[in-house]
Scaffold this motif. Sequence first.
Motif, mmCIF file in Angstrom:
data_model
loop_
_atom_site.group_PDB
_atom_site.id
_atom_site.type_symbol
_atom_site.label_atom_id
_atom_site.label_comp_id
_atom_site.label_asym_id
_atom_site.label_seq_id
_atom_site.Cartn_x
_atom_site.Cartn_y
_atom_site.Cartn_z
ATOM 1 N N SER A 128 43.835 33.605 40.982
ATOM 2 C CA SER A 128 44.661 33.203 41.721
ATOM 3 C C SER A 128 44.490 31.796 42.456
ATOM 4 N N ARG A 129 45.319 31.842 43.662
ATOM 5 C CA ARG A 129 44.741 30.754 44.589
ATOM 6 C C ARG A 129 43.821 31.286 45.735
ATOM 7 N N SER A 130 43.312 32.460 45.559
ATOM 8 C CA SER A 130 42.118 32.972 46.141
ATOM 9 C C SER A 130 40.591 32.203 45.779
ATOM 10 N N VAL A 131 39.950 31.756 46.764
ATOM 11 C CA VAL A 131 38.719 31.348 46.445
ATOM 12 C C VAL A 131 37.624 32.198 45.946
ATOM 13 N N LEU B 234 29.558 31.441 32.120
ATOM 14 C CA LEU B 234 28.617 32.468 31.210
ATOM 15 C C LEU B 234 29.401 32.345 29.689
ATOM 16 N N LEU B 235 30.437 31.867 29.789
ATOM 17 C CA LEU B 235 31.280 32.185 28.481
ATOM 18 C C LEU B 235 31.305 30.740 27.841
ATOM 19 N N ARG B 236 30.787 29.714 28.431
ATOM 20 C CA ARG B 236 30.808 28.585 27.552
ATOM 21 C C ARG B 236 30.369 28.227 26.182
ATOM 22 N N HIS B 237 29.502 29.187 25.700
ATOM 23 C CA HIS B 237 29.099 29.211 24.237
ATOM 24 C C HIS B 237 29.775 30.053 23.608
ATOM 25 N N LYS B 238 30.977 30.923 24.077
ATOM 26 C CA LYS B 238 31.484 31.826 23.173
ATOM 27 C C LYS B 238 32.410 31.108 22.233
ATOM 28 N N PRO B 239 32.720 31.621 21.053
ATOM 29 C CA PRO B 239 33.520 31.081 20.057
ATOM 30 C C PRO B 239 35.167 31.547 20.347
ATOM 31 N N ASN B 240 35.210 32.517 21.192
ATOM 32 C CA ASN B 240 36.654 32.942 21.504
ATOM 33 C C ASN B 240 37.493 32.086 22.050
ATOM 34 N N ALA B 241 38.954 32.252 21.777
ATOM 35 C CA ALA B 241 40.229 31.792 22.531
ATOM 36 C C ALA B 241 40.083 32.336 24.002
ATOM 37 N N ILE B 242 40.001 31.124 24.870
ATOM 38 C CA ILE B 242 40.012 31.506 26.324
ATOM 39 C C ILE B 242 41.484 31.050 26.941
ATOM 40 N N ARG B 243 41.937 31.621 27.849
ATOM 41 C CA ARG B 243 42.990 31.264 28.618
ATOM 42 C C ARG B 243 42.753 31.616 29.931
ATOM 43 N N VAL B 244 43.199 30.730 31.073
ATOM 44 C CA VAL B 244 43.119 31.379 32.366
ATOM 45 C C VAL B 244 44.535 31.486 33.023
ATOM 46 N N CYS B 245 44.829 32.605 33.536
ATOM 47 C CA CYS B 245 46.164 33.006 34.039
ATOM 48 C C CYS B 245 46.255 33.249 35.664
ATOM 49 N N ASP B 246 47.227 32.971 36.306
ATOM 50 C CA ASP B 246 47.251 33.160 37.641
ATOM 51 C C ASP B 246 48.465 34.309 37.986
ATOM 52 N N ALA B 247 47.893 35.540 38.125
ATOM 53 C CA ALA B 247 49.079 36.633 38.231
ATOM 54 C C ALA B 247 49.827 36.153 39.538
ATOM 55 N N ARG C 35 48.561 36.633 48.228
ATOM 56 C CA ARG C 35 47.397 35.760 48.527
ATOM 57 C C ARG C 35 46.049 36.226 47.665
ATOM 58 N N ARG C 36 46.211 37.341 46.775
ATOM 59 C CA ARG C 36 45.187 37.548 45.930
ATOM 60 C C ARG C 36 45.742 38.301 44.937
ATOM 61 N N SER C 37 45.240 38.605 43.784
ATOM 62 C CA SER C 37 45.796 39.372 42.661
ATOM 63 C C SER C 37 45.498 40.724 42.912
ATOM 64 N N GLY C 38 44.698 41.241 43.846
ATOM 65 C CA GLY C 38 44.681 42.766 44.112
ATOM 66 C C GLY C 38 45.699 43.279 45.072
ATOM 67 N N GLU C 39 46.663 42.323 45.530
ATOM 68 C CA GLU C 39 47.635 42.682 46.148
ATOM 69 C C GLU C 39 48.987 43.146 45.128
ATOM 70 N N ILE C 40 48.790 42.773 44.174
ATOM 71 C CA ILE C 40 50.017 42.916 43.148
ATOM 72 C C ILE C 40 50.051 44.379 42.536
ATOM 73 N N VAL C 41 51.207 45.261 42.905
ATOM 74 C CA VAL C 41 51.337 46.550 42.442
ATOM 75 C C VAL C 41 51.690 46.456 40.751
ATOM 76 N N PRO C 42 51.185 47.622 40.304
ATOM 77 C CA PRO C 42 51.120 47.617 38.681
ATOM 78 C C PRO C 42 52.442 47.373 38.113
ATOM 79 N N ASP C 43 53.458 47.534 38.568
ATOM 80 C CA ASP C 43 54.681 47.349 37.869
ATOM 81 C C ASP C 43 54.918 45.947 37.734
ATOM 82 N N LYS C 44 54.552 45.206 38.944
ATOM 83 C CA LYS C 44 54.591 43.774 38.924
ATOM 84 C C LYS C 44 53.609 43.190 37.882
ATOM 85 N N LEU C 45 52.615 43.825 37.956
ATOM 86 C CA LEU C 45 51.527 43.192 37.074
ATOM 87 C C LEU C 45 51.681 43.227 35.527
#
Length: 347
Positions: free
Chosen positions: A167-170, A182-195, A213-223
Motif C-alpha cells: 500500500s502507500r505505507s513505506v 529477491l525474486l528478480r530471477h524467478k520465472p513466475n508471473a508477478i503482480r503488485v497489488c495495493d489492498a 494507512r496500511r494493509s494491516g488495518e483492513i478487516v478480513p471481509d474487506k480484504l
Amino acid sequence: MNEIMDIKKAVDRLSPDNAKSILRLVLHQIRLLKEQTASPEGAAAGLMELYDRLMTYDDRKLSWDPDPGCTHVHIVTGESFAGSMKLALRELGRADTHKIVTLNDNYAIGPIGGLDTPEGRQARRDWFKHNIAAALEDDADSEAEYDALLRKLDQIPEQAEIIVWASRSVYEQTGMRYALHLLRHKPNAIRVCDACAICDTLDKRPDHSETYRRSGEIVPDKLREALLQAEHGSRLSAGDIRRLAEEWTAIAEQGGVLRIWRDGAVREVPADHFDPYLLEMLEQVTNAADAGGFVKAARIVGAAIGHCEQDIGDAYFEYRLRELIYAGVLEVRGIPAGLRYYSVRRK
C-alpha cells in the motif's frame, strides 16, 4: 482438562528456537492490539492460525512446503496483514491453492545495505541492538529467519503466480522492493497489488469515506473483496521487475537509517527527520503532564503514531525521543529502557 494436556504436549514438542520465535509472534500481535495499530480481526486470525499450527505440529507442517498444485503465492508485509490474509483466503475457499510468505522486518528503518551478505545483515542487527529498545533481535534467530525466507521463495512452484502486496505505507513499499530484489530471477508471473487503494475505491460513497494507512488495518471481509479485485490487475513486465529491484539497490546503497514514502517513491531522509514533529506532539499532549510537567513517553509516541502519515512504527519514534534526551533537548524522569518506564519534558 484434555485440551490443557494437548497444549502442554504441543509446547513440549517445540525446540527452544521455535519456542522463542513463536513467543515473539504472540507478543508482537498483543503489542499491536494494545497500541491499536492493527485490526483486532487480523490479529485474532493470526493468533488462531498459530494455535492451529501448534496443536497439529510436525516438522513438515512447520516448514513452508507449498503443494505442487499451488496456484498463487501472496507476499505480505507484517504479521497483522498476514493474519487477515490467511482468514480471507480461508473464507474464500482458497487456503489450499493460495499460500502466503510474510516479510516481518521493517525495512523503512535501520541500515539495509548489503543484506545479501552476512556482514550487511550483522550491521543491521547491530544497529537495532544499539538503538531500538524494543528489539528482540537474536543473531542466530535472525540468520535462521533469513535462510527460511530464501528457502520459501526458492520453493515457489514455477506455475504459481506471485502477488506482492504493498500500500502507500513505506513499511510495505520497502518490503515490496526487497521482495522483488529477491525474486528478480524467478520465472513466475508477478503482480503488485495495493489492498488499501482497492478498498478505498470500494468504500467510496456519498455517506461514507474511509482511508487506510496500511494493509494491516483492513478487516478480513474487506480484504476478501480486494483479493477478488486483484485478479484483474496487470502483471509486471521484466522491465518493471528490474526497475523496482534496482530501486531497492539504490535505496540500500544510500546508507541511511530512515526512509519515508513521498511523491510516489521511497525516499531516504535524515535520521532526525521526525524530531521537530515529536516535539510538536509533546506540546499537544501537555494536558497529560504530571505536576512536574513530565509527560509519559508512551503518550507522546502514541500521539505521534496517531497523527503521522508515515508508517514507520513506534520503535523509531521512541529511539528519537531518547536521542532528544541525550542531546539535552528533553529532560527525563525514569529509566529510558522502554516506553512505560520514563517521562519527559522540555528542558
